[in-house]
Structures are given as structure tokens and as C-alpha cells.
Design a protein around this motif. Sequence first.
Motif, mmCIF file in Angstrom:
data_model
loop_
_atom_site.group_PDB
_atom_site.id
_atom_site.type_symbol
_atom_site.label_atom_id
_atom_site.label_comp_id
_atom_site.label_asym_id
_atom_site.label_seq_id
_atom_site.Cartn_x
_atom_site.Cartn_y
_atom_site.Cartn_z
ATOM 1 N N MET A 183 -29.272 -30.618 11.968
ATOM 2 C CA MET A 183 -28.212 -30.238 12.900
ATOM 3 C C MET A 183 -28.793 -29.628 14.167
ATOM 4 S SD MET A 183 -24.940 -27.740 12.208
ATOM 5 C CE MET A 183 -24.407 -28.822 10.869
ATOM 6 N N GLN A 184 -29.852 -28.814 14.007
ATOM 7 C CA GLN A 184 -30.485 -28.208 15.164
ATOM 8 C C GLN A 184 -31.105 -29.262 16.061
ATOM 9 O OE1 GLN A 184 -30.382 -25.125 16.119
ATOM 10 N NE2 GLN A 184 -31.759 -25.332 17.857
ATOM 11 N N ARG A 185 -31.776 -30.263 15.448
ATOM 12 C CA ARG A 185 -32.364 -31.338 16.253
ATOM 13 C C ARG A 185 -31.291 -32.128 16.975
ATOM 14 N NH1 ARG A 185 -35.971 -32.003 11.782
ATOM 15 N NH2 ARG A 185 -34.695 -33.723 10.989
ATOM 16 N N ALA A 186 -30.183 -32.394 16.292
ATOM 17 C CA ALA A 186 -29.102 -33.129 16.939
ATOM 18 C C ALA A 186 -28.527 -32.346 18.108
ATOM 19 C CB ALA A 186 -28.006 -33.444 15.917
ATOM 20 N N THR A 187 -28.401 -31.021 17.925
ATOM 21 C CA THR A 187 -27.899 -30.181 19.023
ATOM 22 C C THR A 187 -28.859 -30.196 20.201
ATOM 23 O OG1 THR A 187 -26.777 -28.756 17.417
ATOM 24 C CG2 THR A 187 -27.131 -27.863 19.623
ATOM 25 N N GLU A 188 -30.170 -30.120 19.916
ATOM 26 C CA GLU A 188 -31.163 -30.135 20.992
ATOM 27 C C GLU A 188 -31.150 -31.472 21.732
ATOM 28 O OE1 GLU A 188 -34.766 -29.247 19.025
ATOM 29 O OE2 GLU A 188 -34.351 -27.089 18.825
ATOM 30 N N MET A 189 -31.019 -32.579 20.986
ATOM 31 C CA MET A 189 -30.991 -33.886 21.645
ATOM 32 C C MET A 189 -29.739 -34.046 22.503
ATOM 33 S SD MET A 189 -32.613 -36.622 18.948
ATOM 34 C CE MET A 189 -31.549 -36.187 17.583
ATOM 35 N N GLU A 190 -28.619 -33.502 22.009
ATOM 36 C CA GLU A 190 -27.392 -33.561 22.805
ATOM 37 C C GLU A 190 -27.538 -32.754 24.086
ATOM 38 O OE1 GLU A 190 -22.607 -32.529 22.373
ATOM 39 O OE2 GLU A 190 -24.001 -32.117 20.735
ATOM 40 N N ALA A 192 -30.376 -32.074 25.587
ATOM 41 C CA ALA A 192 -31.309 -32.795 26.456
ATOM 42 C C ALA A 192 -30.619 -33.957 27.159
ATOM 43 C CB ALA A 192 -32.496 -33.307 25.638
ATOM 44 N N GLY A 193 -29.707 -34.633 26.452
ATOM 45 C CA GLY A 193 -28.968 -35.724 27.081
ATOM 46 C C GLY A 193 -28.091 -35.237 28.221
ATOM 47 N N ARG A 194 -27.436 -34.097 28.009
ATOM 48 C CA ARG A 194 -26.616 -33.539 29.085
ATOM 49 C C ARG A 194 -27.468 -33.141 30.279
ATOM 50 N NH1 ARG A 194 -23.892 -30.873 24.723
ATOM 51 N NH2 ARG A 194 -25.050 -28.966 25.189
ATOM 52 N N GLU A 195 -28.657 -32.600 30.010
ATOM 53 C CA GLU A 195 -29.542 -32.208 31.107
ATOM 54 C C GLU A 195 -30.025 -33.436 31.881
ATOM 55 O OE1 GLU A 195 -31.799 -29.706 33.601
ATOM 56 O OE2 GLU A 195 -30.064 -29.418 32.305
ATOM 57 N N ARG A 196 -30.330 -34.531 31.141
ATOM 58 C CA ARG A 196 -30.738 -35.765 31.832
ATOM 59 C C ARG A 196 -29.622 -36.275 32.728
ATOM 60 N NH1 ARG A 196 -33.186 -37.141 26.840
ATOM 61 N NH2 ARG A 196 -31.364 -38.370 26.277
ATOM 62 N N GLU A 197 -28.395 -36.217 32.210
ATOM 63 C CA GLU A 197 -27.273 -36.678 33.027
ATOM 64 C C GLU A 197 -27.111 -35.816 34.278
ATOM 65 O OE1 GLU A 197 -23.892 -36.659 30.535
ATOM 66 O OE2 GLU A 197 -24.562 -38.337 29.279
ATOM 67 N N ARG A 198 -27.311 -34.494 34.123
ATOM 68 C CA ARG A 198 -27.197 -33.614 35.287
ATOM 69 C C ARG A 198 -28.276 -33.927 36.314
ATOM 70 N NH1 ARG A 198 -29.267 -29.266 37.491
ATOM 71 N NH2 ARG A 198 -30.937 -29.172 35.930
ATOM 72 N N SER A 250 -36.245 -40.650 21.001
ATOM 73 C CA SER A 250 -37.468 -40.887 20.252
ATOM 74 C C SER A 250 -37.700 -39.744 19.282
ATOM 75 C CB SER A 250 -38.653 -41.003 21.207
ATOM 76 O OG SER A 250 -38.491 -42.108 22.079
ATOM 77 N N PRO A 251 -38.374 -40.011 18.147
ATOM 78 C CA PRO A 251 -38.693 -38.918 17.224
ATOM 79 C C PRO A 251 -39.564 -37.878 17.897
ATOM 80 C CG PRO A 251 -39.048 -41.091 16.213
ATOM 81 C CD PRO A 251 -38.786 -41.323 17.671
ATOM 82 N N ALA A 252 -39.564 -36.687 17.314
ATOM 83 C CA ALA A 252 -40.354 -35.593 17.891
ATOM 84 C C ALA A 252 -41.820 -35.991 17.953
ATOM 85 C CB ALA A 252 -40.177 -34.332 17.051
ATOM 86 N N GLY A 253 -42.484 -35.684 19.082
ATOM 87 C CA GLY A 253 -43.897 -35.983 19.243
ATOM 88 C C GLY A 253 -44.188 -37.389 19.703
ATOM 89 N N THR A 254 -43.155 -38.184 20.003
ATOM 90 C CA THR A 254 -43.360 -39.552 20.457
ATOM 91 C C THR A 254 -42.690 -39.757 21.815
ATOM 92 O OG1 THR A 254 -41.365 -40.444 19.405
ATOM 93 C CG2 THR A 254 -43.372 -40.345 18.066
ATOM 94 N N CYS A 255 -43.008 -40.900 22.413
ATOM 95 C CA CYS A 255 -42.465 -41.233 23.724
ATOM 96 C C CYS A 255 -42.120 -42.707 23.734
ATOM 97 C CB CYS A 255 -43.490 -40.905 24.807
ATOM 98 S SG CYS A 255 -42.960 -41.338 26.479
ATOM 99 N N ASP A 256 -41.006 -43.048 24.355
ATOM 100 C CA ASP A 256 -40.597 -44.444 24.502
ATOM 101 C C ASP A 256 -41.383 -45.046 25.662
ATOM 102 O OD1 ASP A 256 -39.401 -46.894 24.679
ATOM 103 O OD2 ASP A 256 -37.342 -46.133 24.665
ATOM 104 N N LEU A 257 -42.283 -45.970 25.341
ATOM 105 C CA LEU A 257 -43.142 -46.573 26.361
ATOM 106 C C LEU A 257 -42.337 -47.292 27.429
ATOM 107 C CD1 LEU A 257 -46.058 -47.196 27.261
ATOM 108 C CD2 LEU A 257 -45.999 -49.208 25.773
ATOM 109 N N ARG A 258 -41.140 -47.755 27.101
ATOM 110 C CA ARG A 258 -40.314 -48.463 28.090
ATOM 111 C C ARG A 258 -40.036 -47.591 29.306
ATOM 112 N NH1 ARG A 258 -35.005 -50.086 25.153
ATOM 113 N NH2 ARG A 258 -35.112 -47.842 24.740
#
Length: 387
Positions: A183-190, A192-198, A250-258
Motif C-alpha cells: 500500500m505504501q508503494r502504491a501511495t508513493e507511485m500515485e 510520483a504520478g501526480r508530481e510528473r503531471e504537475r 517500473s519496479p524499485a531500482g529499475t528504469c524504463d529504457l524507453r
Amino acid sequence: MFPGRGEDARVGIDMPFWRAIAVFRIASIVYAAALLIRADGYLRPQAGWAVIGVMTVWTVVTIYAYASPAMRGRALLAADMIVTVLCLLATPYVQGPYQTGALPITATWMGGPVIAWGVQGGRRAGALGAAIVSGADLWLRGVGEVSDFGVASVSINGVVLLFLAGILIGHVAQLARQAEERMQRATEMEAAGRERERLARGIHDSVLQVLALVQRRGQEIGGEAAELGRLAGQQEAALRELVSLQREPSPAGTCDLRTLLRAYGGTDVTVSTPATPLDLPTGAAREVAAAVAAALDNVRRHCGAGAHAWILAEGEEDTITVTVRDDGPGIPEGRLEEAAAAGRLGVAQSIRGRVADLGGRVVITSAPGQGTEVELTVPRGETPVRS
């Protein structure tokens, strides 16, 4: 076996367990006192009340101590077990000769540290705590020397209940922590998504507009300003690609090369990537992107301003392949070997060296007048990245 203090910061999900243990201990003391009142045959009832007093004081101590994550560590758990076993070992002195079917002076209170070990350390810790308390109880009863089936049955039933309590409660506590972490990871990803949108809105409202203005004005002025306008147009296209990119986390510690590759897109570079993420360890993804950047630099340096390049990324189950192709004049035969011999190691180090450090391979295909193709293949998963 037991988590460290850093992990004890998970206060929210653990507190209901510790409150339940506190209630269990208090109820067990009341039960033990009731048994002592009813026990007419105890040899030393005054000593029994002294043991009940120790149990009461220790219960108060543990209620406050377990409520503090900073104190909830190995030392407190060990002390809890020692106090409980000592109270349990006082049973023969208080009760005298063993009475068939009688509970020890601690009664069910001796299950407190077993449950605490299970909550704090999980199934294995709970099983270990049950083994310690059960061993002390069986030693007191001398189950190996008792022929009365009723006495042995009571002892074995107590052992089974202790193990069930320690293992099951430890398992439930572990599941609860895992659910809280997800749940904590899901909250953090949410978040982060809002911050990206901002940030995307800010980029769209400011940076992209400035780049578009520079491109337009540069074309109007001409000369050197036109080149600046062209570069601004490439960067505008790359930023728009990043802003519009919608990808799975992406999972923690990884990056989407795209994401890294699409930043190279522009008027003279076409980037094609699959719809699914190309996740790599963050360091490996950056090294691959740097190798691609080196290949694009070679295109600009040797093919001229009018050359076009294409980047194609593909993912398979175990590998990721990135191909950089251009429409330039190609590489004359033997040129790469001559450059390496002369000490110019752009391709050897910037491209081949990076990919080799990742456990991958590089294949360069070129023919005069037919352009050049650089194929980079790297394994997925954990790969060694040079520092």
C-alpha cells in the motif's frame, strides 16, 4: 530473524497486535490469580502471590515498552522470555508436588512472549519462542517420566497450542506488514504520478513555449540563428515526447529504457520503442543510453548535418536490443581498426566498452554508401555496471 530498529518504524500496522498482547497478558493474570484463590492444595500460596505480583509488574512494563518502536527490539524480547521462564520455573516451589491436571503458576500468561516473538519476528521467531516456553513447561512436568496418560495429554496439548499461537500469529503479522508495504508503494507511485503531471504542465506552459519561440525566430533570422532554431526544435520534440509518454511504473531500482531513448528523438532522429516497458537496473539503463548517445554523436560527426538516424528498441524475455541506424556514407573497411590503433577509442570505449561491462555485445554493420547500423544487445536483470 528479528527485524532491526529501522524496520520498527512501521508503527501503524503493528500496534493492534501489541494492544491485543497487552489485553491477553492482563486477562491471563486475572485467570492465574483466580486459579491461585481456588487452589487449596498449594504448598506456598504466599510465594504464589509474589509470583503473581512479578507478573503484574512485568505486564505493565511490557505494555509501555512494546508500545515504543525504539524499545521493541531483541533486548526487550529476550528479557520478556527470561522473566516468563523464571516465573514458570517457580511453579514447583509454589505448588509443591505436581497435581494431576493443574496448570503452572503462570497459567496462560506464559504464552505472552511467544506471541510477542511471533509478531516481531514472524513465523520462525514465534516457533522458537514456543519451543523455549514448551521446553521449560515439559521439563517441569517431567513428561518423559510420567506414566499417567492424562498428565502427558495436558502437557502435549499445551505445547501444540503454544506452537500454533506463535506460528499463526507470526504468519498473520508478516502478511499484514507485506500488505502495508504494498500500500505504501502504491501511495508513493500515485504521488510520483501526480508530481510528473504537475511538472509536465509546467514544462508545457513555459519551456516548450520558449523552445518553440526560439525555433520560429531562428528560422526567420537565418544564418547562425537558424542552426540554434533547429536545435531548439529538436529539444522541443524530445520534451514533448517525454511529456506525452504514458508508461507503467517500473519496479524499485529499475528504469524504463524507453524513457531515456525517447529523449533523443527529434527532427533528424526517429525513435521506435515497444508498447511494453523495457525495464533494466537503473545503472545499466543509463549505460545503454550513453552508448546510444555516443553512436548518435558519430552520426552527426561523420555523416553531416543532413543525415538522419533511427533508433529501434526491442525487448525479449532475457535480453534487450537497441539498434542505431543512419543513412550516411557508411564506414570504410578497416576505419574502426585504424581509429583504435591511433588512440581514438570513441567506438571501442564509449560503445563497445559500456556494453561489454553490462555483459552484452555490439555488432556494427556498415557498407560504403549504405549507412551504418550499430546493434546493442544487453541482458535483462542484474548486470555488472562499472563505476
